[in-house]
Scaffold this active site. Structure first.
Site, mmCIF file in Angstrom:
data_model
loop_
_atom_site.group_PDB
_atom_site.id
_atom_site.type_symbol
_atom_site.label_atom_id
_atom_site.label_comp_id
_atom_site.label_asym_id
_atom_site.label_seq_id
_atom_site.Cartn_x
_atom_site.Cartn_y
_atom_site.Cartn_z
ATOM 1 C CD GLU A 18 -1.064 0.817 3.643
ATOM 2 O OE1 GLU A 18 -2.112 1.436 3.361
ATOM 3 O OE2 GLU A 18 -0.667 0.725 4.819
ATOM 4 N NE ARG A 51 -0.624 7.845 7.486
ATOM 5 C CZ ARG A 51 0.147 6.952 8.103
ATOM 6 N NH1 ARG A 51 1.276 7.335 8.666
ATOM 7 N NH2 ARG A 51 -0.190 5.685 8.169
HETATM 8 P P1 ADP Z 1 2.747 4.328 10.351
HETATM 9 O O1 ADP Z 1 3.332 3.759 11.560
HETATM 10 O O2 ADP Z 1 3.087 3.544 9.159
HETATM 11 O O3 ADP Z 1 2.957 5.782 10.189
HETATM 12 P P2 ADP Z 1 0.256 3.583 11.487
HETATM 13 O O4 ADP Z 1 -0.571 2.588 10.770
HETATM 14 O O5 ADP Z 1 0.904 3.176 12.735
HETATM 15 O O6 ADP Z 1 1.215 4.161 10.405
HETATM 16 O O7 ADP Z 1 -0.649 4.863 11.705
HETATM 17 C C1 ADP Z 1 -0.140 6.092 12.161
HETATM 18 C C2 ADP Z 1 -1.087 6.664 13.124
HETATM 19 O O8 ADP Z 1 -2.343 6.871 12.546
HETATM 20 C C3 ADP Z 1 -1.304 5.820 14.318
HETATM 21 O O9 ADP Z 1 -1.486 6.684 15.384
HETATM 22 C C4 ADP Z 1 -2.570 5.039 13.969
HETATM 23 O O10 ADP Z 1 -3.270 4.659 15.119
HETATM 24 C C5 ADP Z 1 -3.312 6.072 13.162
HETATM 25 N N1 ADP Z 1 -4.103 5.540 12.062
HETATM 26 C C6 ADP Z 1 -3.685 5.245 10.823
HETATM 27 N N2 ADP Z 1 -4.683 4.888 10.039
HETATM 28 C C7 ADP Z 1 -5.795 4.948 10.765
HETATM 29 C C8 ADP Z 1 -7.168 4.696 10.519
HETATM 30 N N3 ADP Z 1 -7.614 4.338 9.323
HETATM 31 N N4 ADP Z 1 -8.018 4.861 11.522
HETATM 32 C C9 ADP Z 1 -7.574 5.245 12.724
HETATM 33 N N5 ADP Z 1 -6.309 5.507 13.010
HETATM 34 C C10 ADP Z 1 -5.423 5.361 12.062
HETATM 35 P P1 ADP Z 2 -2.482 -0.815 7.138
HETATM 36 O O1 ADP Z 2 -3.138 0.097 6.161
HETATM 37 O O2 ADP Z 2 -3.341 -1.145 8.281
HETATM 38 O O3 ADP Z 2 -1.122 -0.374 7.483
HETATM 39 P P2 ADP Z 2 -1.233 -2.815 5.413
HETATM 40 O O4 ADP Z 2 -1.845 -3.302 4.158
HETATM 41 O O5 ADP Z 2 -0.106 -1.878 5.309
HETATM 42 O O6 ADP Z 2 -2.368 -2.203 6.336
HETATM 43 O O7 ADP Z 2 -0.761 -4.077 6.261
HETATM 44 C C1 ADP Z 2 -0.333 -3.934 7.600
HETATM 45 C C2 ADP Z 2 0.391 -5.203 8.035
HETATM 46 O O8 ADP Z 2 -0.447 -6.347 7.881
HETATM 47 C C3 ADP Z 2 1.628 -5.528 7.235
HETATM 48 O O9 ADP Z 2 2.769 -4.820 7.676
HETATM 49 C C4 ADP Z 2 1.745 -7.013 7.469
HETATM 50 O O10 ADP Z 2 2.295 -7.312 8.725
HETATM 51 C C5 ADP Z 2 0.303 -7.464 7.467
HETATM 52 N N1 ADP Z 2 -0.122 -7.875 6.117
HETATM 53 C C6 ADP Z 2 -0.755 -7.125 5.194
HETATM 54 N N2 ADP Z 2 -0.976 -7.829 4.064
HETATM 55 C C7 ADP Z 2 -0.482 -9.063 4.258
HETATM 56 C C8 ADP Z 2 -0.428 -10.268 3.484
HETATM 57 N N3 ADP Z 2 -0.939 -10.331 2.256
HETATM 58 N N4 ADP Z 2 0.165 -11.359 4.027
HETATM 59 C C9 ADP Z 2 0.658 -11.311 5.281
HETATM 60 N N5 ADP Z 2 0.630 -10.235 6.064
HETATM 61 C C10 ADP Z 2 0.062 -9.112 5.574
HETATM 62 MG MG MG Z 3 0.435 -0.126 6.168
#
Ligand code: ADP
Ligand code: ADP
Ligand code: MG
Length: 453
Positions: free
Chosen positions: A289, A293
């Site tokens: 994905e 941001r």
């Molecule tokens: P990253 O660590 O890759 O920057 P995270 O998935 O940990 O991204 O998200 C960053 C922050 O945004 C975290 O505080 C997480 O809880 C919040 N967050 C991200 N996506 C969502 C969502 N769809 N709904 C609620 N909170 C989100």
């Molecule tokens: P988010 O938007 O919540 O960050 P992601 O698509 O980035 O969602 O996935 C978050 C985490 O979920 C990944 O870092 C991985 O650990 C797990 N994940 C996502 N897709 C897969 C997959 N196809 N197979 C195994 N693990 C997955």
């Molecule tokens: Mg992700």
């Protein structure tokens, strides 16, 4: 360059953005909810504006209140931080229609890449491998079952609008897929207001590798190296580092090129991250994905490149050109050593990572060369129960991974943070774990090695 920026966020990232603005001589206005009225960074900003009661829906997610605050403070730009409204294309559009610059990508890019199905299609059309799975949305259970039969179990149902590790369900057989389908749809509907699901092959052993991108509005784009975010709890990152110890030079190059291709195809601007799954056993990577941001873990990239990513975001949003060639960045990356970040969360790992809001007792940050603590907390700070449980991040660097890990252990030992349970003891344990130190782990590390999930 902007004269005044509104920060539409809270906690460590609000403080982090204020710091860069101060250094650049830009005035700041910060919004806050009633629950954050005692936050120290409110004193550092030139202006602090209350935007509502504690629940995020009535404050940090209340677009109208935030835009009103921006108008009152007469700012020329808004920095959304991460989480909250940062990936909301409608918010970006509202800001821009009010003649306030949104410090982030173009509205169309946020909308397109924020839809994980559309992003996957974009990656595919740019010639980047994606995880085997459905071509688009999976409308019903029968279709899900048919597809799963085709590429084999286990499979993962994912929400097209998902984020924050939520809206994902693994199924190991048709019976669980059938029951997961309705639950996943209902969950996605409740959490994101959109029940659209898609299906992917579940990669049982993987490393999470992502590439940081920064692009200006003049067609220039740089990749700033990768981050390895494989240590996760509930699909959410806990430890991040750069470079990754899991990939060789050739794979690193291929992943970087893949990230550039996708972002160029999206005509991307500002900071963004392309996330990949790396299947170490097969030696293959797949697009996962794009996060449109600034990311929580951006400091590790700052440590290895010497750039201030918030500064770069502000500069490109104000129309400036990027000031480096890719070659210069590559030279910096080659000599940048190794950086690691860990997330200090108000959570109890032994109670399924349940949030532990409450009053912090003593807090004293570690310090020294190559040690950075990004946090808004202080001794006696009351952690509100309304928001994300992250209290801050400890970031260290070193000439190589082993040196960085050693520095991290000492820094965690030095960190005084009591009063409430946090992830600190668990993190200390991980940095002493032989398999982590050897770089021999996958996203199941906490489950298999620590008995945590
Ligand atoms: P990253 O660590 O890759 O920057 P995270 O998935 O940990 O991204 O998200 C960053 C922050 O945004 C975290 O505080 C997480 O809880 C919040 N967050 C991200 N996506 C969502 C969502 N769809 N709904 C609620 N909170 C989100
Ligand atoms: P988010 O938007 O919540 O960050 P992601 O698509 O980035 O969602 O996935 C978050 C985490 O979920 C990944 O870092 C991985 O650990 C797990 N994940 C996502 N897709 C897969 C997959 N196809 N197979 C195994 N693990 C997955
Ligand atoms: Mg992700």
């Amino acid at each position: 360059m902007f004269t005044r920026i509104l920060i539409a966020n809270r906690g460590e990232i609000a403080l982090r953005i204020i710091r860069t603005c101060k250094r650049l001589g830009i005035e700041t206005a910060v919004v806050y909810s009633q629950a954050d009225k005692d936050a120290v960074y409110l004193k550092l900003a030139d202006r602090a504006i209350c935007i509502g009661p504690p629940p995020a829906k009535q404050s940090y997610l209340a677009m109208n209140n935030i835009v009103a605050a921006a108008e009152i403070a007469d700012v020329d730009a808004i920095h959304p931080g991460y989480g909250f409204l940062s990936e909301d294309d409608h918010f970006a559009e509202v800001c821009r229609s009010c003649k306030i610059a949104f410090i982030g990508p173009r509205t169309e890019a946020i909308a397109k890449l924020g839809d994980k199905i559309a992003a996957k299609n974009l990656a595919r059309s740019a010639g980047v491998p994606t995880v085997p799975g459905s071509d688009g949305a999976v409308e019903n259970e029968d279709l899900a079952l048919e597809l799963a039969e085709g590429f084999g179990y286990p499979v993962l149902l994912k929400a097209a609008a998902g984020g924050g590790g939520r809206g994902m369900r693994v199924s190991h057989n048709p019976i669980s897929l059938r029951s997961n389908f309705q639950q996943a749809r209902a969950e996605a509907e409740a959490a994101f207001g959109d029940g659209t699901l898609y299906l992917e092959k579940f990669i049982e052993s993987m490393r999470h590798i992502e590439v940081q991108i920064i692009a200006d509005e003049h067609g220039n784009l740089l990749q700033l190296g990768e981050r390895d975010c494989t240590v996760q709890r509930r699909n959410q990152k806990l430890i991040e580092e750069s470079p990754s110890s899991a990939i060789d030079k050739r794979t690193r190059y291929d992943i970087q090129i893949a990230a550039i291709k996708i972002m160029k195809a999206a005509k991307y601007t500002n900071a963004g991250t392309v996330e990949f799954i790396y299947d170490a056993d097969a030696g293959k990577f797949y697009f996962m994905e794009v996060n449109t941001r600034l990311q929580v873990e951006h400091p590790v990239t700052e440590c290895v490149t010497g750039l201030d990513l918030v500064e770069e975001q502000i500069r490109v949003a104000s129309g400036e050109k990027l000031r480096w060639w890719q070659k210069e960045i590559n030279t910096r990356l080659a000599s940048g050593g190794h950086a690691i970040e860990c997330r200090i969360n108000a959570e109890d790992p032994r109670r399924n990572f349940a949030p532990t809001p409450g009053k912090i007792g003593l807090y004293c940050a570690p310090a020294g060369p190559l040690i950075r603590m990004d946090t808004h907390i202080y001794s006696g700070y009351q952690v509100p129960p309304y928001y994300d449980s992250m209290l801050g991040k400890l970031i260290v660097a070193g000439a190589d991974r082993i040196e960085a890990i050693r520095r991290m252990r000492h820094s965690l030992d030095e960190l005084v943070l009591d009063g409430i349970p946090t992830t600190k003891p668990l993190l200390r344990e991980i940095f002493g774990h032989a398999k982590f130190v050897a770089g021999n782990y996958d996203t199941n590390f906490l489950a298999t090695e620590m008995g945590l999930s």
